[in-house]
Enzyme design. Structure first.
Site, PDB file in Angstrom:
ATOM      1  N   TYR A   1      34.820  31.733  -4.237  1.00  0.00           N
ATOM      2  CA  TYR A   1      34.949  30.291  -4.026  1.00  0.00           C
ATOM      3  C   TYR A   1      36.276  30.008  -3.351  1.00  0.00           C
ATOM      4  O   TYR A   1      37.341  30.375  -3.864  1.00  0.00           O
ATOM      5  CB  TYR A   1      34.872  29.524  -5.361  1.00  0.00           C
ATOM      6  CG  TYR A   1      35.149  28.048  -5.178  1.00  0.00           C
ATOM      7  CD1 TYR A   1      34.368  27.290  -4.293  1.00  0.00           C
ATOM      8  CD2 TYR A   1      36.197  27.412  -5.836  1.00  0.00           C
ATOM      9  CE1 TYR A   1      34.627  25.946  -4.081  1.00  0.00           C
ATOM     10  CE2 TYR A   1      36.463  26.057  -5.630  1.00  0.00           C
ATOM     11  CZ  TYR A   1      35.671  25.334  -4.750  1.00  0.00           C
ATOM     12  OH  TYR A   1      35.929  24.014  -4.535  1.00  0.00           O
TER      13      TYR A   1
ATOM     14  N   GLY B   1      -7.292  -4.653  12.762  1.00  0.00           N
ATOM     15  CA  GLY B   1      -8.061  -5.766  13.302  1.00  0.00           C
ATOM     16  C   GLY B   1      -8.886  -5.276  14.492  1.00  0.00           C
ATOM     17  O   GLY B   1      -8.387  -4.523  15.325  1.00  0.00           O
TER      18      GLY B   1
ATOM     19  N   GLY C   1       1.657 -14.198   5.521  1.00  0.00           N
ATOM     20  CA  GLY C   1       0.877 -13.652   6.623  1.00  0.00           C
ATOM     21  C   GLY C   1       1.669 -13.587   7.914  1.00  0.00           C
ATOM     22  O   GLY C   1       2.734 -14.200   8.041  1.00  0.00           O
ATOM     23  N   THR C   2       1.135 -12.841   8.880  1.00  0.00           N
ATOM     24  CA  THR C   2       1.860 -12.619  10.143  1.00  0.00           C
ATOM     25  C   THR C   2       2.042 -13.924  10.929  1.00  0.00           C
ATOM     26  O   THR C   2       3.077 -14.115  11.579  1.00  0.00           O
ATOM     27  CB  THR C   2       1.129 -11.577  11.011  1.00  0.00           C
ATOM     28  OG1 THR C   2      -0.267 -11.921  11.073  1.00  0.00           O
ATOM     29  CG2 THR C   2       1.247 -10.183  10.436  1.00  0.00           C
TER      30      THR C   2
ATOM     31  N   ASN D   1      41.349  25.622  -7.937  1.00  0.00           N
ATOM     32  CA  ASN D   1      41.914  24.442  -7.256  1.00  0.00           C
ATOM     33  C   ASN D   1      42.006  23.223  -8.156  1.00  0.00           C
ATOM     34  O   ASN D   1      42.669  22.261  -7.826  1.00  0.00           O
ATOM     35  CB  ASN D   1      41.094  24.092  -6.019  1.00  0.00           C
ATOM     36  CG  ASN D   1      39.650  23.773  -6.349  1.00  0.00           C
ATOM     37  OD1 ASN D   1      39.082  24.349  -7.276  1.00  0.00           O
ATOM     38  ND2 ASN D   1      39.059  22.867  -5.608  1.00  0.00           N
TER      39      ASN D   1
ATOM     40  N   ARG E   1       0.811  -1.224   0.000  1.00  0.00           N
ATOM     41  CA  ARG E   1       0.000   0.000   0.000  1.00  0.00           C
ATOM     42  C   ARG E   1       0.848   1.281   0.000  1.00  0.00           C
ATOM     43  O   ARG E   1       0.345   2.370  -0.206  1.00  0.00           O
ATOM     44  CB  ARG E   1      -0.960  -0.014   1.206  1.00  0.00           C
ATOM     45  CG  ARG E   1      -2.058  -1.051   1.086  1.00  0.00           C
ATOM     46  CD  ARG E   1      -2.748  -1.320   2.417  1.00  0.00           C
ATOM     47  NE  ARG E   1      -1.986  -2.252   3.262  1.00  0.00           N
ATOM     48  CZ  ARG E   1      -2.351  -2.657   4.473  1.00  0.00           C
ATOM     49  NH1 ARG E   1      -3.483  -2.201   5.004  1.00  0.00           N
ATOM     50  NH2 ARG E   1      -1.619  -3.499   5.163  1.00  0.00           N
TER      51      ARG E   1
HETATM   52  C1  UD1 Z   1      -1.872  -6.413  11.296  1.00  0.00           C
HETATM   53  C2  UD1 Z   1      -2.857  -7.227  12.159  1.00  0.00           C
HETATM   54  C3  UD1 Z   1      -4.021  -6.331  12.561  1.00  0.00           C
HETATM   55  C4  UD1 Z   1      -3.487  -5.122  13.311  1.00  0.00           C
HETATM   56  C5  UD1 Z   1      -2.411  -4.384  12.500  1.00  0.00           C
HETATM   57  C6  UD1 Z   1      -1.739  -3.353  13.383  1.00  0.00           C
HETATM   58  C7  UD1 Z   1      -2.764  -9.545  11.371  1.00  0.00           C
HETATM   59  C8  UD1 Z   1      -3.432 -10.609  10.587  1.00  0.00           C
HETATM   60  N1  UD1 Z   1      -3.341  -8.346  11.401  1.00  0.00           N
HETATM   61  O1  UD1 Z   1      -2.568  -6.018  10.124  1.00  0.00           O
HETATM   62  O2  UD1 Z   1      -4.929  -7.039  13.392  1.00  0.00           O
HETATM   63  O3  UD1 Z   1      -4.551  -4.231  13.631  1.00  0.00           O
HETATM   64  O4  UD1 Z   1      -1.392  -5.293  12.046  1.00  0.00           O
HETATM   65  O5  UD1 Z   1      -0.919  -2.489  12.656  1.00  0.00           O
HETATM   66  O6  UD1 Z   1      -1.726  -9.797  11.964  1.00  0.00           O
HETATM   67  N2  UD1 Z   1       4.645  -9.260   7.885  1.00  0.00           N
HETATM   68  C9  UD1 Z   1       5.612 -10.245   7.713  1.00  0.00           C
HETATM   69  N3  UD1 Z   1       5.324 -11.339   6.970  1.00  0.00           N
HETATM   70  C10 UD1 Z   1       4.106 -11.524   6.392  1.00  0.00           C
HETATM   71  C11 UD1 Z   1       3.120 -10.514   6.576  1.00  0.00           C
HETATM   72  C12 UD1 Z   1       3.425  -9.405   7.327  1.00  0.00           C
HETATM   73  O7  UD1 Z   1       6.719 -10.124   8.227  1.00  0.00           O
HETATM   74  O8  UD1 Z   1       3.928 -12.564   5.732  1.00  0.00           O
HETATM   75  C13 UD1 Z   1       4.982  -8.069   8.689  1.00  0.00           C
HETATM   76  C14 UD1 Z   1       4.887  -6.773   7.888  1.00  0.00           C
HETATM   77  O9  UD1 Z   1       6.131  -6.451   7.286  1.00  0.00           O
HETATM   78  C15 UD1 Z   1       4.476  -5.756   8.948  1.00  0.00           C
HETATM   79  C16 UD1 Z   1       3.753  -6.575   9.998  1.00  0.00           C
HETATM   80  O10 UD1 Z   1       4.062  -7.931   9.743  1.00  0.00           O
HETATM   81  O11 UD1 Z   1       5.589  -5.101   9.539  1.00  0.00           O
HETATM   82  C17 UD1 Z   1       2.242  -6.383   9.901  1.00  0.00           C
HETATM   83  O12 UD1 Z   1       1.809  -6.732   8.594  1.00  0.00           O
HETATM   84  P1  UD1 Z   1       0.747  -5.857   7.803  1.00  0.00           P
HETATM   85  O13 UD1 Z   1       0.538  -6.473   6.479  1.00  0.00           O
HETATM   86  O14 UD1 Z   1       1.082  -4.448   7.861  1.00  0.00           O
HETATM   87  O15 UD1 Z   1      -0.546  -6.190   8.712  1.00  0.00           O
HETATM   88  P2  UD1 Z   1      -1.860  -5.336   8.843  1.00  0.00           P
HETATM   89  O16 UD1 Z   1      -2.725  -5.570   7.678  1.00  0.00           O
HETATM   90  O17 UD1 Z   1      -1.510  -3.929   9.138  1.00  0.00           O
HETATM   91 CA    CA Z   2       0.369  -2.714   9.236  1.00  0.00          CA
END
Ligand code: UD1
Ligand code: CA
Length: 457
Positions: free
Chosen positions: A364, A140, A75-76, A384, A15
């Site tokens: 200069y 979230g 995903g996280t 120079n 984004r």
């Molecule tokens: C996440 C949370 C959301 C929370 C928000 C807070 C989840 C599913 N959602 O959403 O509930 O309100 O953060 O800011 O966790 N990342 C990785 N590997 C991945 C995906 C993400 O390392 O596969 C890292 C990203 O680089 C980032 C962090 O995890 O620093 C959060 O990921 P992001 O995609 O920003 O999550 P949100 O959609 O903001």
């Molecule tokens: Ca985020």
């Protein structure tokens, strides 16, 4: 009790619409990831999950932060699973694991410490930092059963009713390590984004009737950066905070909204920072200076009582009280002693300028050593560069360089010598001598009368 800390920083930051990994975007002159590292650097073992352009991110990590590569960003939850399965984690001896996102630079160490103490004191399966926010969109949402958190619903999976909830997940947690190891493998990606959500562990804890704890903090300490406009919001709020701190230390700001200061900059009490001033890098402004308006200073030291207006300085040391500008450009390696003046449209580079010396306008001075009380008049320059090499110019004390002089380096102007205006000096000038190089002036009598148009004769 041992606590490990993890920063999740593998995401691309889609984004942001930028090629730079999100966590490397600069916030007050430091990459975003630095803020996360500062908030958890006191923990026992430290990891960062990296993925998108991992080599660039790894360069910004402090030594004690071990990188773990998540090849695909699924995903996280998957990011944490990748850490737990990694070689780096094999010898981890912690009881609890703090997880923070890499994109929340406003987070406070105090909030993390409170989260840890609440979680460990009650031996919960997990603790979480939440906040009530005015605009919850994108975060979230926290779903509760009474006072207990029962699950987190991501925006994209939420119902209309859930979207109205304004208590949100900060993405900062403290997990009991055994709970995490036992349950992380059960997460799936049955959701709108087809991602493995770390947040699903909350529902698992609730369903297994395990204890959890919520630490609620203020909205402005958990803001996540997902877009350029959120980056600006976060930076603006940190900037205001930083300038307020400087004000509390006795620094005057004419217009904080047009003033940009890196975190690394030091400003001593009694200094006045005027509108539209940028102070960056390792810059130090000593006591009672006036800086600005319209000035940029990077990696420089400005001595006590100096004034720098409408000017650009980079890599400069003003040891004493200097008077700089308007419209001066002082470049790398310019070292100015006490009472030096550099005025309008003058440029200096890689030069030492002795006490009381003046370069008041249109000059200069590059690769030169000016001793004390040298006058370097308007329009004069050190030549120079011969097209291949740079050479030095030496100007001894009390020398007077007249206007429009070219000093073709290498060349030395002796102590107390004078250079006549308009000279091109290619040979050393002895002490107290006059160096002059120009043709005799010729006056042609009656010339203007002879030039009169014919009909006037
Ligand atoms: C996440 C949370 C959301 C929370 C928000 C807070 C989840 C599913 N959602 O959403 O509930 O309100 O953060 O800011 O966790 N990342 C990785 N590997 C991945 C995906 C993400 O390392 O596969 C890292 C990203 O680089 C980032 C962090 O995890 O620093 C959060 O990921 P992001 O995609 O920003 O999550 P949100 O959609 O903001
Ligand atoms: Ca985020």
């Amino acid at each position: 009790m041992k606590i490990s800390g993890v920063i999740l920083a593998a995401g691309k930051g889609t984004r942001m619409k930028s090629d730079l990994p999100k966590v490397l975007h600069s916030v007050l002159g430091k990459p975003m990831i630095t803020y996360g590292q500062n908030a958890i650097k006191h923990l026992n073992n430290k990891y960062v999950v990296v993925g998108h352009q991992s080599d660039l991110v790894i360069k910004e990590l402090a030594n004690e932060f071990k990188p773990v590569i998540q090849e695909e960003q699924l995903g996280t939850g998957h990011a944490v699973l990748t850490l737990l399965n990694s070689n780096e984690f094999i010898n981890d001896d912690s009881d609890y694991i703090v997880i923070i996102p890499g994109d929340a630079p406003l987070l406070l160490k105090e909030s993390i410490d409170e989260l840890i103490s609440e979680s460990t004191k009650r031996s919960v399966a997990l603790g979480i930092i939440t906040a009530e926010v005015s605009n919850p969109s994108g975060y979230g949402r926290i779903i509760k059963d009474g006072n207990t958190i029962s699950k987190i619903v991501e925006e994209s999976d939420s119902s209309e009713a859930e979207q109205k909830i304004n208590e949100i997940n900060s993405g900062m947690y403290c997990f009991n390590k055994s709970f995490l190891l036992e349950n992380i493998k059960t997460l799936n990606s049955n959701n709108e984004q087809n991602e493995i959500y770390l947040t699903d562990l909350i529902e698992i804890a609730f369903q297994n009737k395990l204890d959890t704890v919520i630490v609620q903090v203020s909205e402005d300490t958990i803001k996540g950066v997902n877009s350029m406009s959120q980056l600006n919001e976060v930076e603006t709020s940190l900037r205001e905070e930083l300038i307020t701190l400087h004000m509390e230390n006795g620094v005057y700001f004419q217009d904080p909204s047009s003033t940009y200061i890196d975190k690394s900059v030091l400003i001593k009490a009694g200094s006045r920072i005027m509108a539209n001033t940028h102070l960056t890098g390792k810059t130090e402004i000593h006591d009672d200076c006036v800086v600005g308006p319209n000035t940029m200073i990077n990696d420089s030291t400005i001595g006590e009582g100096s004034s720098v207006i409408f000017s650009v300085l980079d890599g400069v040391t003003i040891k004493g009280t200097g008077t700089i500008g308007p419209y001066a450009h002082l470049r790398k390696g310019s070292i100015l002693e006490e009472g030096v003046k550099v005025g309008a449209f003058a440029e200096t580079k890689n030069s030492n300028v002795g006490s009381g010396s003046k370069i008041p306008h249109l000059s200069y001075v590059g690769d030169a050593d000016l001793e004390e009380n040298v006058n370097f008049s308007a329009g004069s320059i050190t030549v120079n560069y011969d097209g291949k090499n740079k050479h030095r110019t030496e100007i001894k004390k009390d020398a007077f360089v007249g206007s429009d002089v070219m000093l073709v380096a290498p060349v030395t102007v002796g102590e107390g010598a004078m250079i006549g205006a308009g000279s091109v000096i290619t040979k050393d000038v002895p002490p107290k001598a006059l160096g002059i190089e120009r043709n005799q002036q010729k006056n042609i009598d009656g010339y203007m009368d002879r030039k009169k148009p014919k009909d006037e004769n």
